[in-house]
Write an enzyme that holds these catalytic residues in place. Structure first.
Site, PDB file in Angstrom:
ATOM      1  N   GLY A  49       0.346  -1.411  -0.024  1.00  0.00           N
ATOM      2  CA  GLY A  49      -0.066  -0.217  -0.108  1.00  0.00           C
ATOM      3  C   GLY A  49       0.941   1.153   0.219  1.00  0.00           C
ATOM      4  O   GLY A  49       0.491   2.314   0.663  1.00  0.00           O
TER       5      GLY A  49
ATOM      6  N   ASN B 157       1.419   3.212  -2.442  1.00  0.00           N
ATOM      7  CA  ASN B 157       0.292   4.002  -3.219  1.00  0.00           C
ATOM      8  C   ASN B 157      -0.864   4.626  -2.304  1.00  0.00           C
ATOM      9  O   ASN B 157      -0.573   5.916  -2.844  1.00  0.00           O
ATOM     10  CB  ASN B 157       0.143   3.981  -4.609  1.00  0.00           C
ATOM     11  CG  ASN B 157       1.016   3.603  -5.786  1.00  0.00           C
ATOM     12  OD1 ASN B 157       1.309   4.999  -5.853  1.00  0.00           O
ATOM     13  ND2 ASN B 157       1.848   2.856  -6.139  1.00  0.00           N
TER      14      ASN B 157
ATOM     15  N   MET C 195      -4.417  -6.164  -6.703  1.00  0.00           N
ATOM     16  CA  MET C 195      -4.241  -7.436  -8.088  1.00  0.00           C
ATOM     17  C   MET C 195      -5.184  -8.189  -8.770  1.00  0.00           C
ATOM     18  O   MET C 195      -4.959  -8.764  -8.128  1.00  0.00           O
ATOM     19  CB  MET C 195      -2.937  -7.339  -7.712  1.00  0.00           C
ATOM     20  CG  MET C 195      -1.369  -7.056  -7.289  1.00  0.00           C
ATOM     21  SD  MET C 195      -1.581  -5.547  -8.613  1.00  0.00           S
ATOM     22  CE  MET C 195      -0.523  -7.176  -9.589  1.00  0.00           C
TER      23      MET C 195
ATOM     24  N   LEU D 204     -11.559  -7.091 -12.793  1.00  0.00           N
ATOM     25  CA  LEU D 204     -12.888  -6.392 -12.377  1.00  0.00           C
ATOM     26  C   LEU D 204     -13.815  -6.600 -12.751  1.00  0.00           C
ATOM     27  O   LEU D 204     -13.500  -6.437 -13.924  1.00  0.00           O
ATOM     28  CB  LEU D 204     -12.803  -4.728 -11.784  1.00  0.00           C
ATOM     29  CG  LEU D 204     -11.810  -4.349 -10.382  1.00  0.00           C
ATOM     30  CD1 LEU D 204     -12.040  -2.870 -10.560  1.00  0.00           C
ATOM     31  CD2 LEU D 204     -12.571  -4.722  -9.302  1.00  0.00           C
TER      32      LEU D 204
ATOM     33  N   ASN E  41      -7.181   4.543 -11.863  1.00  0.00           N
ATOM     34  CA  ASN E  41      -6.050   3.528 -11.138  1.00  0.00           C
ATOM     35  C   ASN E  41      -4.856   3.991 -11.590  1.00  0.00           C
ATOM     36  O   ASN E  41      -4.506   4.752 -12.241  1.00  0.00           O
ATOM     37  CB  ASN E  41      -6.315   2.263 -12.026  1.00  0.00           C
ATOM     38  CG  ASN E  41      -4.800   0.989 -12.142  1.00  0.00           C
ATOM     39  OD1 ASN E  41      -4.985   0.405 -11.215  1.00  0.00           O
ATOM     40  ND2 ASN E  41      -4.608   1.080 -12.971  1.00  0.00           N
TER      41      ASN E  41
ATOM     42  N   HIS F 224      -1.094   2.980 -13.370  1.00  0.00           N
ATOM     43  CA  HIS F 224      -0.037   2.214 -13.562  1.00  0.00           C
ATOM     44  C   HIS F 224       1.336   1.914 -13.856  1.00  0.00           C
ATOM     45  O   HIS F 224       1.824   3.419 -14.544  1.00  0.00           O
ATOM     46  CB  HIS F 224      -0.726   1.579 -14.696  1.00  0.00           C
ATOM     47  CG  HIS F 224      -0.043   0.250 -16.043  1.00  0.00           C
ATOM     48  ND1 HIS F 224      -0.641  -1.116 -15.038  1.00  0.00           N
ATOM     49  CD2 HIS F 224       0.215  -0.165 -16.912  1.00  0.00           C
ATOM     50  CE1 HIS F 224       0.110  -2.170 -16.224  1.00  0.00           C
ATOM     51  NE2 HIS F 224       0.873  -1.262 -17.234  1.00  0.00           N
TER      52      HIS F 224
ATOM     53  N   ASP G 109      -6.257  -1.903 -18.120  1.00  0.00           N
ATOM     54  CA  ASP G 109      -4.998  -1.178 -17.906  1.00  0.00           C
ATOM     55  C   ASP G 109      -5.658   0.281 -19.537  1.00  0.00           C
ATOM     56  O   ASP G 109      -5.013   0.397 -19.753  1.00  0.00           O
ATOM     57  CB  ASP G 109      -3.949  -1.023 -17.789  1.00  0.00           C
ATOM     58  CG  ASP G 109      -2.863  -2.186 -16.854  1.00  0.00           C
ATOM     59  OD1 ASP G 109      -3.961  -1.874 -16.033  1.00  0.00           O
ATOM     60  OD2 ASP G 109      -2.743  -3.194 -17.237  1.00  0.00           O
TER      61      ASP G 109
ATOM     62  N   ALA H 197       7.604   8.148  -8.845  1.00  0.00           N
ATOM     63  CA  ALA H 197       6.860   9.432  -9.460  1.00  0.00           C
ATOM     64  C   ALA H 197       5.372   9.108  -9.519  1.00  0.00           C
ATOM     65  O   ALA H 197       5.089   9.755  -9.415  1.00  0.00           O
ATOM     66  CB  ALA H 197       7.413   9.049 -11.436  1.00  0.00           C
TER      67      ALA H 197
END
Length: 322
Positions: free
Chosen positions: A20, A22, A97, A100, A114, A116, A152, A180
């Protein structure tokens, strides 16, 4: 409500499957007074996910339910119920992960994001850093995007390129990309949750709906955007004019009695605009939480039909008769 809407923080649920990091970046960014969102739930498909412990220690509600032994749709329904019970208005995937189901995604269309670790559309899926290095790319990077049913995919909200150095390994590149990620995600989320109070975004939505009606032309009226059919206006865009705090859509009604009834019934949505109100126009407040855009579409069509020449409305009237 419209006057206070600027001060209300958007409520966000974050879905994780692991450490976790992010999620933590989003959480700590949310603690800044000027941040427009707050994290109200951290949820996971893994009850042992390390990020859950951090969220709990920081006073954020958590939810976890393993997906093992469950059908995908059943597990998504559990997660969806927990998110909605938390009062979240937005969902941020942060290392979640799980692929959906389309039904889950549709339920949060335009409100789920999201992050990526590649410069999409390059390298969807896994092993993005290995693939970027193997391809001889000069940069890897990170993308924040709205979630759609395609893996994605979805409109890009922001990207940050990260240089690939000579002799880079996937792990070394991943560590710089992670920096980043932590910078980009909170900025993109902050922009997204405030766009519905942004006059330019609201005008673009109204413009799209109005111009979808037959034979409509956009023409300013008293310096504000307006839409006409058959040479007559059926809608105006009002950006805090005449001393109001409202960004609003003005549409035609059946008269003053209907305007008074709408305002009495739902003063958080409707108001009687200065000057236009006396002529039978009602204002729909757009810079507020939970705008029903289907309702906006219906009002635009109704106002258009009350204004358009009969040759344009005749077929619609006939269809409504069946």
């Amino acid at each position: 409500m419209a006057r206070g809407a600027e001060r209300i923080k958007a409520r966000v649920a974050v879905l994780i499957s692991g450490s976790g990091t992010n999620m933590a970046a989003l959480l700590y960014a949310s603690r800044a007074p000027e941040c427009p969102y707050e994290i109200v739930l951290v949820a996971s498909n893994d009850p042992e996910a390390k990020g859950l412990k951090l969220a709990a220690a920081e006073g954020v509600a958590t939810f976890a339910h393993s997906h093992k032994g469950m059908k995908r749709a059943e597990h998504d329904a559990l997660m969806d119920a927990a998110i909605r019970q938390s009062g979240a208005q937005w969902v941020a995937l942060a290392g979640y992960m799980r692929i959906l189901t389309p039904g889950f995604v549709a339920g949060w269309a335009g409100r789920m994001v999201n992050i990526h670790p590649s410069l999409l559309p390059k390298y969807t899926g896994l092993h993005t850093h290995e693939r970027a290095i193997a391809a001889g790319d000069s940069h890897g990077g990170v993308t924040v995007h709205l979630v759609t049913a395609e893996l994605d995919d979805g409109p890009v909200l922001g990207q940050t390129p990260v240089a690939i150095l000579p002799g880079d390994t996937p792990d070394a590149l991943a560590s710089r990309v992670l920096i980043a990620e932590h910078q980009l995600y909170s900025r993109c989320l902050a922009r997204l949750v405030t766009q519905e109070r942004d006059p330019d975004w609201l005008l673009a939505r109204v413009h799209e709906l109005a111009m979808a009606l037959p034979e409509v032309e956009e023409r300013p009226s008293h310096g504000s955007p307006g839409w006409r059919v058959g040479g007559k206006y059926f809608a105006h865009f009002n950006d805090q004019h005449h001393g109001t705090a409202h960004i609003a859509l003005l549409v035609r009604t059946d008269g003053l009695d209907e305007i008074d009834g709408l305002v009495d019934m739902d003063p958080d949505t409707y108001f009687k605009p200065a000057y236009y109100g006396a002529s039978g126009w009602v204002g729909m407040i757009l810079n507020r939480e939970g705008v029903d855009w289907n309702g906006v579409r219906e009002w635009l069509e109704r106002s258009w039909r009350s204004t358009a020449p009969k040759r344009l409305t005749r077929l619609m009237d006939a269809a409504d008769a069946f």
